[in-house]
Design an enzyme around this catalytic site. Structure first.
Site, mmCIF file in Angstrom:
data_model
loop_
_atom_site.group_PDB
_atom_site.id
_atom_site.type_symbol
_atom_site.label_atom_id
_atom_site.label_comp_id
_atom_site.label_asym_id
_atom_site.label_seq_id
_atom_site.Cartn_x
_atom_site.Cartn_y
_atom_site.Cartn_z
ATOM 1 C CD1 TRP A 175 20.986 -6.851 -63.629
ATOM 2 C CD2 TRP A 175 19.684 -7.581 -65.300
ATOM 3 N NE1 TRP A 175 21.628 -7.909 -64.237
ATOM 4 C CE2 TRP A 175 20.854 -8.380 -65.259
ATOM 5 C CE3 TRP A 175 18.714 -7.844 -66.276
ATOM 6 C CZ2 TRP A 175 21.086 -9.425 -66.156
ATOM 7 C CZ3 TRP A 175 18.946 -8.892 -67.175
ATOM 8 C CH2 TRP A 175 20.103 -9.661 -67.113
ATOM 9 N N GLY A 223 23.473 0.916 -49.455
ATOM 10 C CA GLY A 223 23.720 0.351 -50.778
ATOM 11 C C GLY A 223 25.200 0.066 -50.964
ATOM 12 C CG ASP A 239 21.452 -8.377 -60.628
ATOM 13 O OD1 ASP A 239 21.563 -7.323 -59.979
ATOM 14 O OD2 ASP A 239 22.425 -8.964 -61.113
ATOM 15 C CG ASP A 277 20.097 -15.214 -60.157
ATOM 16 O OD1 ASP A 277 19.415 -14.165 -60.219
ATOM 17 O OD2 ASP A 277 21.312 -15.221 -59.916
ATOM 18 C CB SER A 329 37.082 -1.773 -59.969
ATOM 19 O OG SER A 329 36.449 -1.706 -58.708
ATOM 20 C CB THR A 359 28.992 -1.999 -56.065
ATOM 21 O OG1 THR A 359 28.626 -2.459 -57.374
ATOM 22 C CG2 THR A 359 30.503 -2.185 -55.878
ATOM 23 N NE ARG A 387 25.215 -8.360 -66.315
ATOM 24 C CZ ARG A 387 26.546 -8.439 -66.223
ATOM 25 N NH1 ARG A 387 27.297 -7.791 -67.092
ATOM 26 N NH2 ARG A 387 27.125 -9.155 -65.291
HETATM 27 N N1 GLY Z 1 22.620 -11.248 -62.530
HETATM 28 C C1 GLY Z 1 24.035 -11.293 -62.471
HETATM 29 C C2 GLY Z 1 24.682 -10.417 -63.457
HETATM 30 O O1 GLY Z 1 24.032 -9.610 -64.120
HETATM 31 O O2 GLY Z 1 25.895 -10.542 -63.593
#
Ligand code: GLY
Length: 388
Positions: free
Chosen positions: A237, A219, A161, A101, A352, A221, A233
């Site tokens: 991104w 893939g 992200d 990040d 969840s 999550t 979100r």
């Molecule tokens: N990049 C981490 C989030 O969107 O929570």
């Protein structure tokens, strides 16, 4: 009904009000949050203080730069520069930087500092962060590893992200003249988009690779409702990340991913337009919203609108402005006694049945939601210095 006809246009008076409120709230936070940062999310509307850790602190410094850009008020510039020193210390001492990040942290803080003031501290810190980011690139699989130690085989994966971390690398190549950063950005971008995008335009949050061969595996999550679900979100991104990919490189792949991911996002919004935290949920539902996802998408539409230009670009802009008006009406803080953030109804993480999250920042402000909302307002006013 067409989404545009469900949304009112954005007026100049509205923009002036929104900016006045946001700047006043951030001004009132300067004393408390200069030596320290705002935490990733609010608690009962108010942000705890935090040191410079986690992936989120750059969004507070970024808001200080946006306020400086919008107002010219020196107090915002001085506070932001105090925080830039902290970012240099963080990367030099390698405090909580064993992850990808670097763009979220260093673009809105240190690249912004360099662009606004020519700060050499900002430039140095951002370049060290870019070096850290490219050190996480795996030749086997052609991707930047998201989290944890590079030796940890269970972390041999990318996450969607990361598309927002790549502009730091394009900037680093631009400022140094060394193409190694943009080369890795381009290779990661192509890998990521070839595996996270699903046929319906939704996206996987994370994608695993075989550490022996580099072959894409599956893939999964981390923060979405379930492996195959469209985490709101993550989808956001993908929209903003592909818009940036297109504006940086002109890649036709990026443009086509932008359109597909945006179409999915817009066509899955509930009646009142503010997305639930995962598109598995639609109205009526008691699940929480994630306003930050909409703020991110609005910025992505503005970025792509500028890059595409012409009538198509103008239409994207117009729709983004209408979405911003709705976001303001439904979510912006208008009374500082209820919150010292800017955007209500965000969700950082929601537990969840199928994911490994704990509830975190549910129906609260989050610092990136505040930041992207303010970035959108700065873009409307022509005060955007392209930190990404
Ligand atoms: N990049 C981490 C989030 O969107 O929570």
């Amino acid at each position: 009904m067409d989404i545009e006809t469900r949304l009112a246009p954005l007026s100049d008076a509205f923009v002036a009000n929104a900016i006045r409120n946001a700047v006043a709230i951030n001004e009132s936070c300067l004393d408390g949050y200069t030596a320290e940062f705002k935490y990733s999310h609010s608690r009962n509307g108010f942000y705890p203080k935090s040191g410079n850790t986690e992936w989120t602190t750059g969004f507070w410094t970024g808001q200080l730069w946006l306020c400086y850009s919008l107002t010219g008020d020196e107090r915002f510039r001085r506070a932001a520069l105090v925080q830039v020193d902290s970012f240099l210390e963080r990367i030099e001492k390698k405090i909580d930087v064993e992850h990808h990040d670097m763009g979220f942290l260093y673009s809105p803080s240190c690249v912004a500092a360099y662009k606004h003031t020519g700060s050499e501290t900002g430039r140095k810190a951002a370049l060290l962060a870019a070096d850290n980011l490219i050190s996480r690139f795996h030749e086997k699989g052609q991707f930047i590893q998201a989290w944890g130690s590079l030796e940890n085989r269970n972390e041999y994966r990318l996450i969607v992200d990361c598309l927002l971390n790549l502009p730091l690398l394009y900037w680093a190549s631009g400022t140094t003249g060394d193409g190694k950063y943009s080369d890795i950005a381009g290779r990661h971008f192509n890998t990521a988009l070839s595996c996270v995008l699903r046929p319906d335009g939704s996206t996987y949050h994370t994608y695993y690779f075989d550490p022996q061969t580099g072959a894409p595996l599956r893939g999964v999550t981390a923060q979405g409702n379930r492996d195959g679900s469209p985490w709101a979100r993550g989808q956001a991104w993908a929209v903003y990340g592909s818009a940036l990919g297109y504006s940086k490189t002109g890649s036709s792949l990026a443009l086509s991913v932008f359109h597909k991911t945006l179409d999915f996002f817009l066509s899955h919004l509930p009646d009142d337009i503010i997305p639930y935290w995962d598109f598995d949920f639609t109205n009526p539902s008691t699940e929480p919203r994630d306003s930050s996802a909409l703020a991110i998408v609005i910025c992505g539409m503005m970025e792509a609108g500028d890059a595409i230009g012409g009538e198509e670009g103008r239409k994207l802009h117009e729709l983004a402005l209408r979405l911003l008006a709705r976001l303001y009406e439904e979510c912006a803080v208008k009374d500082a006694s209820i919150s010292n953030g800017l955007l209500l109804h965000g969700t950082y993480a929601r537990k969840s049945e199928y994911n490994t999250c704990r509830n975190r920042g549910v129906d609260e402000c989050n610092i990136w939601g505040d930041y992207y909302y303010l970035e959108a307002l700065a873009r409307v006013k022509g005060k955007w210095e392209a930190y990404w």
